[in-house]
Every structure is written in structure tokens, then in C-alpha cells.
Design a protein around this motif. Structure first.
Motif, PDB file in Angstrom:
ATOM      1  N   ASN A 141       9.529  -0.695  -4.887  1.00  0.00           N
ATOM      2  CA  ASN A 141       8.622  -1.062  -5.974  1.00  0.00           C
ATOM      3  C   ASN A 141       7.679  -2.182  -5.554  1.00  0.00           C
ATOM      4  O   ASN A 141       6.520  -2.222  -5.971  1.00  0.00           O
ATOM      5  CB  ASN A 141       9.402  -1.466  -7.227  1.00  0.00           C
ATOM      6  N   ASP A 142       8.176  -3.110  -4.718  1.00  0.00           N
ATOM      7  CA  ASP A 142       7.323  -4.194  -4.245  1.00  0.00           C
ATOM      8  C   ASP A 142       6.268  -3.681  -3.265  1.00  0.00           C
ATOM      9  O   ASP A 142       5.102  -4.081  -3.319  1.00  0.00           O
ATOM     10  CB  ASP A 142       8.149  -5.320  -3.625  1.00  0.00           C
ATOM     11  N   VAL A 143       6.671  -2.764  -2.376  1.00  0.00           N
ATOM     12  CA  VAL A 143       5.714  -2.196  -1.424  1.00  0.00           C
ATOM     13  C   VAL A 143       4.616  -1.455  -2.180  1.00  0.00           C
ATOM     14  O   VAL A 143       3.419  -1.631  -1.921  1.00  0.00           O
ATOM     15  CB  VAL A 143       6.416  -1.243  -0.436  1.00  0.00           C
ATOM     16  N   ASP A 144       5.027  -0.619  -3.125  1.00  0.00           N
ATOM     17  CA  ASP A 144       4.058   0.140  -3.911  1.00  0.00           C
ATOM     18  C   ASP A 144       3.132  -0.788  -4.686  1.00  0.00           C
ATOM     19  O   ASP A 144       1.912  -0.569  -4.741  1.00  0.00           O
ATOM     20  CB  ASP A 144       4.800   1.074  -4.872  1.00  0.00           C
ATOM     21  N   PHE A 145       3.691  -1.835  -5.287  1.00  0.00           N
ATOM     22  CA  PHE A 145       2.874  -2.785  -6.049  1.00  0.00           C
ATOM     23  C   PHE A 145       1.840  -3.451  -5.138  1.00  0.00           C
ATOM     24  O   PHE A 145       0.648  -3.548  -5.482  1.00  0.00           O
ATOM     25  CB  PHE A 145       3.763  -3.842  -6.703  1.00  0.00           C
ATOM     26  N   CYS A 146       2.271  -3.913  -3.967  1.00  0.00           N
ATOM     27  CA  CYS A 146       1.349  -4.563  -3.033  1.00  0.00           C
ATOM     28  C   CYS A 146       0.232  -3.609  -2.604  1.00  0.00           C
ATOM     29  O   CYS A 146      -0.940  -4.005  -2.536  1.00  0.00           O
ATOM     30  CB  CYS A 146       2.105  -5.067  -1.811  1.00  0.00           C
ATOM     31  N   LEU A 147       0.578  -2.368  -2.334  1.00  0.00           N
ATOM     32  CA  LEU A 147      -0.431  -1.410  -1.886  1.00  0.00           C
ATOM     33  C   LEU A 147      -1.411  -1.072  -3.006  1.00  0.00           C
ATOM     34  O   LEU A 147      -2.604  -0.859  -2.756  1.00  0.00           O
ATOM     35  CB  LEU A 147       0.241  -0.153  -1.341  1.00  0.00           C
ATOM     36  N   ARG A 148      -0.934  -1.034  -4.243  1.00  0.00           N
ATOM     37  CA  ARG A 148      -1.848  -0.801  -5.362  1.00  0.00           C
ATOM     38  C   ARG A 148      -2.770  -2.000  -5.568  1.00  0.00           C
ATOM     39  O   ARG A 148      -3.951  -1.836  -5.907  1.00  0.00           O
ATOM     40  CB  ARG A 148      -1.060  -0.496  -6.639  1.00  0.00           C
ATOM     41  N   VAL A 149      -2.255  -3.193  -5.360  1.00  0.00           N
ATOM     42  CA  VAL A 149      -3.088  -4.391  -5.461  1.00  0.00           C
ATOM     43  C   VAL A 149      -4.145  -4.395  -4.354  1.00  0.00           C
ATOM     44  O   VAL A 149      -5.316  -4.722  -4.592  1.00  0.00           O
ATOM     45  CB  VAL A 149      -2.218  -5.666  -5.395  1.00  0.00           C
ATOM     46  N   ARG A 150      -3.749  -4.005  -3.151  1.00  0.00           N
ATOM     47  CA  ARG A 150      -4.727  -3.904  -2.060  1.00  0.00           C
ATOM     48  C   ARG A 150      -5.758  -2.823  -2.344  1.00  0.00           C
ATOM     49  O   ARG A 150      -6.951  -2.992  -2.063  1.00  0.00           O
ATOM     50  CB  ARG A 150      -4.015  -3.615  -0.726  1.00  0.00           C
ATOM     51  N   GLU A 151      -5.304  -1.708  -2.905  1.00  0.00           N
ATOM     52  CA  GLU A 151      -6.216  -0.619  -3.254  1.00  0.00           C
ATOM     53  C   GLU A 151      -7.248  -1.083  -4.284  1.00  0.00           C
ATOM     54  O   GLU A 151      -8.388  -0.598  -4.311  1.00  0.00           O
ATOM     55  CB  GLU A 151      -5.414   0.561  -3.800  1.00  0.00           C
TER      56      GLU A 151
END
Length: 604
Positions: A523-533
Motif C-alpha cells: 500500500n505504501d509503494v502504491d501510494f508513493c507511485l500515485r503521488v509521483r504520478e
């Protein structure tokens, strides 16, 4: 060669470039096992460089390639008392380029005791019209001599080159590909340091794609650098105000204005280490660090950022203490089910060590079964006005629990924190807040250690193990990491949710953690990647340090049911972020392995 002899002969290179030495003032030493591993890595790099040259067929194919743009590279080389052996090898490496549209601009500030420099250059120029030579009236220093080269240049692109180094024969060809295929106006490549001959590799610097915070930590771009003449004219000439770090200043100014920065993850530059060179020991030119800090301070001013530039823990690396605006409320979200001993240690460390004055702690109680747990909650709320306990009644869902906690918080900034953490750095909140307050940053994460003082987390790399892994996991706390990366703030693809700070506005913008698809894992990896996106940076800072009492052997795979859930969530991560997994993490060089977290080379 014995290990002792190996360390003696390579000490400065490890200390100044890879941060591989973990001693401080020769006090703390690495374990013998760790040093053997490092020796093995450099031997692997030597093996890698055995095949640095393409085949004759490949070289010939490059020479025959016709590009759809007409670009001439002006290779800029300031000369000063250059040893003639180095000078000849430098010029010959340019003449060996498979892309032939170049001019070599040589501005010579050598003194009267070195007439052989002029003689060698004039002989080469007489036989190759692409070589342009000018004898200067005097030595104007590196900035002045380089500017003389720039004034000679007539090409579309400028390529910076030192007078005692060498180019890979495909260097300009690869630069040309970056221009024609990606529209690059600023290009940099990987590089290697050698001693004596190219076959004697000292180290290879495999770099990340463009990372502004990494660049502010040290000049990782360095060699080989090329940029459009138009871009150079926009930012101006080299400045004597940054003597010794004039390239650093120029790279900062160029990247501020560049429209398309391209990193070529191939070794295209050979940096010679010899007595008196920075490649041998940066301490031979201490004024370089003074100039570098001035270059960074001026860069911050141009970018509208307020902060103080100070030295970091390794020579030629830097820390920026960004000015914090006000004292906004930080909401610390801690999910908890029983485990009062862990939670108590965590809270006590926050209360006793934290210097930041304005925070609240939201404890999200989720299905505790021990009576003492609730008594503890009551005591914490009674004794500390900043502590608030909210109750989650649903089944365990880490993402949903944290989302629930955030909804019950009031801060403009949110910090997700595991209950098994212990604060080490007193200003840990300030160290993360200073980054998250920047408009371009969405998330900041901390440096976490296991109880045995080895690294549990120093940022997340996407792709390791087929999903994601922690950079430098298991390294000693005192280790500098690969090319200083454990000692400087840097942009990464993600940081762990065990200690993750973000803006509430960013949290709301991307919708918090994905509680439907990532119940426990990733969930943290996905959250970080969505923030970068969404267009924000994710920053890892080594200056916020905590212990994480997570068991090294604990995971999500201890029951068949948990294994299936983990596999499902890993599959979802791979599917959602298939593009980055296919193209590779931009902050992790493709020459590194995806099988381990130690920055060792990919098997070939």
C-alpha cells in the motif's frame, strides 16, 4: 592481493566516491565480511569493464548510421601543463569517436615550462581540421580557460571533457541518439575511474536518472555532460566565483533551464585517477567544497528556496537545511492492536526526544483483546493532551485503518508511523517537514534501523524481487552506501509507510491508501507511485533516523492464507505499475541487479 593490501591501495576512492568505508576519523571499521563483499563488487566491475568496447562490427555500424538531425559537438577541453601522454590519449579518444561530426576546442593556459603541450596539440591540429587549438596569454584558471574554449565553439552541442581523461568511442553516438530519439538538450552518462590504463578499473559510477535532491547532495552528474549551445547561451559562461566547483555550478544552472534531461546508463567516460587529481582524493583541493556550497546556495536563491547549505558526513557531499515556514500541526497516525510494550517505547521516544512543538498523535485502536491495552490508552490521553485514541471496528485492513485515522486528524501534514518505532533523531519531524513543505515534494521518508544497527529502510526501489525492495537493506548503520547514497537526501520512487510524511492536500488529491486492492502489502509503494504520478517528488532523508523493531524474519508469508493475500497484492502492484516495472525504476541504474538490495551488478 591480500585484503589488507587492497584496502590500503583503494582507501581514498572508497571514502570519497562510494562511501564504502564506514570508519569515521579512522575510528569505526567495517566488518571483514562487509569489506570482502565490497572487494568482490569492485572485482565484478573490473570484469564488467573487460567488455566495455563494442565489437568491430558494432563500431562500424555506428559509423555508418545516418541521423535525421545535423548536429556538431563542440568538445571543450581547457589545458594546463597536461602530461603529454595523457594529452595524446585524450585527443586520440576523441578521434576514435564513431560519430564524426565534432570539433575539439583546446584552450591552453600552460606555463613556459611546458611548451610540449603546444607542440603536441599543433601536430594533431595540423593533421585533423576538426581540432582547434588556442594558446592563451596566461593561465586564467579552469573557469577562464573553459570559457576561452566556449568562445571557440561553433557546434550545436557543448561537451565538457577534462584534459587527462578519455572518452568511450560510442560517447558522441549515444549522445546523438538521445538528441534525435528523445529531444534531449542536456545529457549525462555513467562513468568509471581508472588508474594507469583503462583495464585497471578503480570503480564505476552507475547513476540514477535526473534527481534534483541527489544533485543537491553532491555532483553525481559530473562526467560525461553535453548540452545544447542554445541552453549554454541562456545560462551564460563559467564563473570564477565557483573555482574548483565551476562544473557543479554550471550543471545546476543548466538543469534549472533544461527542457529535456536524459541520462544514458552506459559507461561513456573514463576518469583518470592520478596524483593531484580529484579522482584520487578530493581533499587535494579543499577550496572545491567551499565553492560547491556557494554554488548550491546561489542555486537555492534562483529557485526561490530558503535554506542553509552545510557539509554532510562525507567530503564533497552536502546537506541543505530548508527553512521551515511556521509550526503547522503534524498528525502522527499510529495503528495499534495490543503490543503495549512496543507502543509505549514508541510514544516515550516521541515525547522525550521530539523537538518539534506542534503535533498530535492519533492512535487507531483495531480489535485489541487485552484489558491492559485500554487502560494504557486512557492513561496516555489523560497524561498527554496531544494523544487521541479512535476505534476501528472493522476487520484488519492496514490501508483502511490508516485512512480512518487520517479522517480523525486535523493536521495539515500527516505522518504514518508504525507502533514498533523508536525515535533516534530529535529533530526527526523537522527533517521530513522541511522537504514536504516544498511545493514540488509530496512525500518524505526516514532512515530506519533494525535493533542491531543495520539498515532496515533507506528508500524503496521498484522492481527488486519482482515488486519492490528496500535500498541498502542490511548494511551497517555507519556505512556510506553506494556513492554516498546513505548519507545524502535524494529523490526515490518510494519510502516505507512505517514512517512516511505527506501533505494532507496531497493525501486528499490521490485518495489516501488503496484499501480495496492493498489491504496489507504494497500500500505504501502504491501510494508513493500515485503521488509521483500526480507530479510530486518522493524524498528519502538520512537525517531523520529511527529504530524499527520489525523482526528480520517476519513477513506476510507465515500462513497459506497470508501467502495467498500477499501474492494477490503483489500481482495487483505489478499490473497497476507494469510500465515502471518494465522500464525500470528511474532512480535505480539498470546495470544493478534486481535480485538483491545491495547495489551489486546485474548478472550478464
Amino acid at each position: 592481493m591480500s585484503l589488507k593490501s587492497f584496502l590500503k591501495n583503494n582507501r581514498h576512492t572508497k571514502l570519497l566516491y562510494t562511501g564504502l568505508a564506514s570508519w569515521k576519523n579512522d575510528g569505526i571499521r567495517m566488518t571483514l565480511a562487509r569489506m570482502r563483499m565490497r572487494k568482490h563488487r569492485i572485482l565484478n566491475e573490473k570484469e564488467y569493464m573487460k567488455n566495455y568496447l563494442p565489437s568491430k562490427e558494432q563500431l562500424e555500424k555506428e559509423r555508418r548510421t545516418v541521423f535525421d538531425k545535423d548536429i556538431t559537438f563542440s568538445i571543450i577541453v581547457p589545458l594546463y601543463n597536461t602530461p603529454v601522454g595523457f594529452l595524446r590519449e585524450m585527443i586520440q579518444s576523441v578521434q576514435a569517436q564513431t560519430y564524426s561530426k565534432w570539433e575539439l576546442c583546446l584552450a591552453d593556459g600552460s606555463d613556459d615550462q611546458h611548451p610540449e603541450v603546444r607542440q603536441v596539440c599543433e601536430r594533431f591540429a595540423a593533421n585533423d581540421s576538426r581540432i582547434r587549438y588556442q594558446k592563451l596569454e596566461k593561465n586564467y584558471g579552469i573557469p577562464g580557460n573553459t570559457n576561452a574554449c566556449l568562445k571557440m565553439a561553433t557546434g550545436n552541442f557543448i561537451t565538457l571533457f577534462d584534459h587527462d581523461d578519455m572518452l568511450h568511442p560510442s560517447a558522441l553516438f549515444e549522445n546523438m541518439k538521445a538528441i534525435t530519439e528523445q529531444g534531449a538538450d542536456f545529457i549525462y552518462t555513467d562513468e568509471m575511474v581508472f588508474e594507469g590504463s583503462i583495464a585497471n578499473t578503480v570503480l564505476i559510477h552507475f547513476k540514477p536518472d535526473f534527481s534534483i535532491d541527489t544533485l543537491r547532495g553532491h555532483n553525481y552528474i559530473c562526467h560525461l555532460t553535453s548540452f545544447s549551445k542554445e541552453l549554454q547561451e541562456k545560462v551564460g559562461y563559467f564563473s570564477e566565483d565557483y573555482n574548483g566547483s565551476q562544473d557543479y555550478d554550471m550543471i545546476l544552472r543548466l538543469t534549472e533551464q533544461a527542457q529535456k534531461i536524459v541520462h544514458i546508463p552506459k559507461v561513456m567516460y573514463f576518469w583518470r585517477r592520478h596524483s593531484g587529481s580529484v579522482a584520487s582524493d578530493v581533499s587535494v583541493k579543499p577550496y572545491c567544497m567551499v565553492s560547491a556550497k556557494k554554488a548550491l546556495a546561489d542555486h537555492l536563491e534562483r529557485e526561490g528556496l530558503k535554506g542553509e547549505v552545510v557539509d554532510s558526513s562525507i567530503l564533497s557531499t552536502y546537506k541543505i537545511n530548508y527553512e521551515i515556514e511556521g509550526t503547522p500541526l503534524i498528525s502522527i497516525i499510529i495503528a495499534n492492536k495490543d503490543h503495549i510494550d512496543d507502543l509505549d517505547k514508541c510514544l516515550k521516544s516521541i515525547f522525550e526526544k521530539t523537538t518539534y512543538p506542534n503535533y498530535e498523535i492519533i492512535i487507531v485502536e483495531n480489535n485489541s483483546e487485552v484489558k491492559e491495552t485500554f487502560s494504557y490508552y486512557e492513561r496516555m490521553e489523560r497524561e498527554h493532551d496531544c494523544v487521541h485514541v479512535v476505534k476501528w471496528d472493522g476487520i484488519f485492513n492496514y490501508s483502511a485503518i490508516n485512512n480512518f485515522g487520517v479522517k480523525h486528524s486535523e493536521g495539515d501534514y500527516i505522518l504514518l508511523l508504525n507502533n514498533d518505532m523508536e525515535v533516534i533523531t530529535e529533530n526527526w519531524l523537522e527533517e521530513m517537514l522541511m522537504f514536504v513543505q516544498r511545493k514540488d515534494v509530496g512525500i518524505a521518508g526516514a532512515k530506519l534501523y533494525y535493533p542491531d544497527n543495520t539498515i532496515q529502510h533507506a528508500g524503496i526501489i521498484v522492481g527488486i524481487g519482482g515488486s519492490a525492495g528496500h535500498a541498502h537493506k542490511g548494511f551497517p548503520r555507519s556505512d556510506g552506501g553506494y556513492i554516498h547514497r546513505l548519507t545524502i537526501a535524494q529523490d526515490l520512487s518510494g519510502v516505507t509507510g512505517a514512517c512516511l510524511m505527506t501533505k494532507r492536500s496531497v493525501w486528499d488529491e490521490v485518495g489516501g491508501l488503496d484499501e480495496e486492492n492493498f489491504v496489507v502489502a504494497f500500500n505504501d509503494v502504491d501510494f508513493c507511485l500515485r503521488v509521483r504520478e500526480a507530479g510530486y517528488l518522493v524524498v528519502f532523508t538520512p537525517y531523520a533516523e529511527l529504530y524499527h523493531y520489525e523482526s528480520k524474519s517476519r513477513g506476510y508469508e507465515d500462513t497459506p492464507e497470508k501467502q495467498k493475500r500477499f501474492d494477490r497484492e503483489r500481482t495487483r502492484l505489478r499490473k497497476r505499475w507494469a510500465k515502471i516495472l518494465e522500464e525500470g525504476d528511474p532512480y535505480y541504474n539498470p546495470n544493478f541487479t534486481l535480485d538483491r538490495e545491495d547495489f551489486s551488478l546485474r548478472d550478464r
